[in-house]
Structures are given as C-alpha cells and as structure tokens.
Design a protein around this motif. Structure first.
Motif, mmCIF file in Angstrom:
data_model
loop_
_atom_site.group_PDB
_atom_site.id
_atom_site.type_symbol
_atom_site.label_atom_id
_atom_site.label_comp_id
_atom_site.label_asym_id
_atom_site.label_seq_id
_atom_site.Cartn_x
_atom_site.Cartn_y
_atom_site.Cartn_z
ATOM 1 N N GLY A 26 17.721 50.688 37.514
ATOM 2 C CA GLY A 26 17.276 49.600 36.653
ATOM 3 C C GLY A 26 18.325 48.917 35.796
ATOM 4 O O GLY A 26 17.964 48.071 34.972
ATOM 5 N N CYS A 27 19.588 49.261 35.949
ATOM 6 C CA CYS A 27 20.599 48.655 35.071
ATOM 7 C C CYS A 27 20.576 47.131 35.166
ATOM 8 O O CYS A 27 20.596 46.561 36.251
ATOM 9 C CB CYS A 27 21.988 49.171 35.442
ATOM 10 N N LYS A 28 20.538 46.472 33.997
ATOM 11 C CA LYS A 28 20.506 45.011 33.941
ATOM 12 C C LYS A 28 21.888 44.421 33.633
ATOM 13 O O LYS A 28 22.001 43.236 33.308
ATOM 14 C CB LYS A 28 19.491 44.542 32.877
ATOM 15 N N TYR A 48 27.926 57.774 38.973
ATOM 16 C CA TYR A 48 27.791 56.622 39.867
ATOM 17 C C TYR A 48 27.100 55.451 39.155
ATOM 18 O O TYR A 48 26.561 55.581 38.048
ATOM 19 C CB TYR A 48 26.981 57.016 41.114
ATOM 20 N N CYS A 49 27.072 54.327 39.840
ATOM 21 C CA CYS A 49 26.471 53.089 39.312
ATOM 22 C C CYS A 49 24.964 53.256 39.079
ATOM 23 O O CYS A 49 24.256 53.862 39.889
ATOM 24 C CB CYS A 49 26.730 51.964 40.306
ATOM 25 N N LEU A 50 24.461 52.655 38.001
ATOM 26 C CA LEU A 50 23.059 52.807 37.597
ATOM 27 C C LEU A 50 22.158 51.651 38.064
ATOM 28 O O LEU A 50 21.014 51.526 37.630
ATOM 29 C CB LEU A 50 22.991 52.936 36.069
ATOM 30 N N TYR A 51 22.673 50.840 38.945
ATOM 31 C CA TYR A 51 21.928 49.666 39.429
ATOM 32 C C TYR A 51 20.540 50.026 39.951
ATOM 33 O O TYR A 51 19.549 49.380 39.632
ATOM 34 C CB TYR A 51 22.758 49.015 40.540
ATOM 35 N N ARG A 110 29.587 39.245 31.812
ATOM 36 C CA ARG A 110 28.464 40.175 31.955
ATOM 37 C C ARG A 110 28.928 41.611 31.681
ATOM 38 O O ARG A 110 30.107 41.926 31.850
ATOM 39 C CB ARG A 110 27.918 40.108 33.388
ATOM 40 N N ILE A 111 28.009 42.462 31.303
ATOM 41 C CA ILE A 111 28.307 43.891 31.157
ATOM 42 C C ILE A 111 28.929 44.393 32.465
ATOM 43 O O ILE A 111 29.897 45.148 32.482
ATOM 44 C CB ILE A 111 27.015 44.702 30.872
ATOM 45 N N HIS A 112 28.360 43.930 33.542
ATOM 46 C CA HIS A 112 28.763 44.318 34.902
ATOM 47 C C HIS A 112 30.230 43.972 35.194
ATOM 48 O O HIS A 112 30.886 44.674 35.975
ATOM 49 C CB HIS A 112 27.832 43.573 35.858
HETATM 50 S S1 SF4 Z 1 24.993 47.795 37.769
HETATM 51 FE FE1 SF4 Z 1 26.439 49.545 37.808
HETATM 52 S S2 SF4 Z 1 28.457 48.609 37.591
HETATM 53 FE FE2 SF4 Z 1 26.961 47.057 36.975
HETATM 54 S S3 SF4 Z 1 26.772 47.283 34.760
HETATM 55 FE FE3 SF4 Z 1 25.195 48.598 35.659
HETATM 56 S S4 SF4 Z 1 26.144 50.663 35.863
HETATM 57 FE FE4 SF4 Z 1 27.783 49.158 35.516
#
Ligand code: SF4
Length: 221
Positions: free
Chosen positions: A126-128, A120-123, A91-93
């Motif tokens: 909406g980050c998928k 910081y994290c973009l969760y 995963r990208i994650h």
């Molecule tokens: S949720 Fe955060 S750590 Fe996960 S891919 Fe998105 S930006 Fe990166």
C-alpha cells in the motif's frame, strides 16, 4: 475560529497553512465531513497562502519556509497546489532508500514476511510514495533519524489533498501481476502498469529503462 482567523490574517503579508488540516481539512474533513472542517484557503481569499501539508508536517520544512521568507523577504516558489517547491517538488518514491528494490521487483508481500525482514519495497502493501510529494525521504524526522518507510510502514500520502478519502492505506496503487517476469522486465511492467494511477513520472522511468536497454543493445552490436 473563522472569526479569529479573519482577525489575525487582516494585517498579515501571507499565511502559512501549517499541516494537512490547515492546508486541506485532513481527516476531520473526511466524507461526509459532519463538522464542516474547512482549510484556510476556503476562508481567506485576499492573502497569499503557502501550504505546508503533512500529518504531521516536518518541523524542518516549516522552519525552512519561515527562514526563507525572513531572509529573502519573499514567498518561496510554490507548486500548483501552493506548496513550496523547495520541499514538495519530488515524490517520496524519488529519493526512497528502498527504491532499488522497487526497480528490481523485490516487494514485501505481507508485513511479517522475508521481504519485510530484508527491507524490500512496500509498494504491494500500500505504499503511496509514488504519488506523494514531500521531503520525508530526504529530511526525515527527529534530526533525520527515521521516517515511516524506514520504520517498515508504507507512506500513507498524508501531504496530498484528500488522502483520507482515497481508500485503504494498505491497498496498492495498482494491481501488478508480476509472477513469471524477469527482474528487469518486471520493473518496466510496473512502470507501465502504474502509469495510469501514479502518473507520468513512473511512465518516464519505464521509458528511460527501455531507452537504456535499447542503447545497451546498440552498443553491444
Ligand atoms: S513504493 Fe517502495 S520505493 Fe517507492 S516510496 Fe514506497 S517503499 Fe519506497
């Protein structure tokens, strides 16, 4: 186009569906799909089909797939969706450079806040990345210069089937009520809360964190 595709594929050893349009139909196939946009595998049934999705797909990934086939004269190992595992098995994650912030419970709450400036994290915006399989966080674009998350925008999941019909790009994958949690506890709660949507991998992360803590506690006693 269908006739052309059938004609050129007749003598092909295999077909590479280049991009999310060829692989899945992509945005023009969004409900109600008025033009009946159709992916290659719903037109051609008698050839191996290798999907290289992405919107856009990564040039180095396509080059890598073609080079592999020419060098070894075989089709690369594919995942269940028909994507080469060498580029789509993580995963990208899993390789995101912002992952330490996810694990520490440090999030961008809105795009112009202090967290955004600190990377910081973009969760929460909406980050998928946690549900998207692709090589963006390792290969990146333009000779490895950058990728969307590095530019400050969450992953939109463009290499996953149906991403265009799965709701807003800015809606988080799961509702996390993290206020009042300690940093470590927050990471675990996120793992458990996300498991239903994100799938087993995040749950595994939470389980591993819990195991490590238990081990640490045991060592300390
Ligand atoms: S949720 Fe955060 S750590 Fe996960 S891919 Fe998105 S930006 Fe990166």
């Amino acid at each position: 186009f269908v006739d052309q595709l059938k004609k050129v594929s007749k003598d092909a050893k295999a077909i590479i569906s280049w991009g999310s349009c060829a692989s899945y139909g992509c945005v023009q196939a969004a409900r109600p799909n008025p033009t009946r946009a159709t992916p290659v595998h719903e037109v051609i049934f008698d050839k191996p089909i290798i999907k290289v999705p992405g919107c856009p797909p990564i040039a180095e990934v396509m080059t890598g797939v073609i080079t592999y086939m020419l060098t070894f004269d075989r089709i690369p190992e594919l995942d269940r969706q028909g994507r080469p595992k060498m580029f789509y098995s993580q995963r990208i994650h899993d390789k995101c450079y912002r992952r330490p912030h996810f694990d520490a419970g440090q999030y961008v709450e809105k795009f112009d806040d202090e967290g955004a400036r600190k990377g910081y994290c973009l969760y929460k915006v909406g980050c998928k990345g946690p549900t998207t399989y692709n090589a963006c966080s390792t290969v990146r674009w333009n000779d490895g210069v950058s990728f969307p998350i590095q530019a400050g925008h969450g992953c939109i999941g463009c290499s996953e089937d149906g991403f265009w019909d799965k709701g807003s790009w800015y809606a988080r994958l799961t509702d996390i009520k993290g206020e009042g949690f300690g940093i470590e506890a927050n990471a675990d709660k996120i793992g458990f809360a996300a498991a239903g949507v994100v799938g087993g991998a995040v749950a595994v992360h939470a389980a591993v964190s819990a195991l490590k803590r238990a081990q640490h506690k045991g060592d300390a006693q």
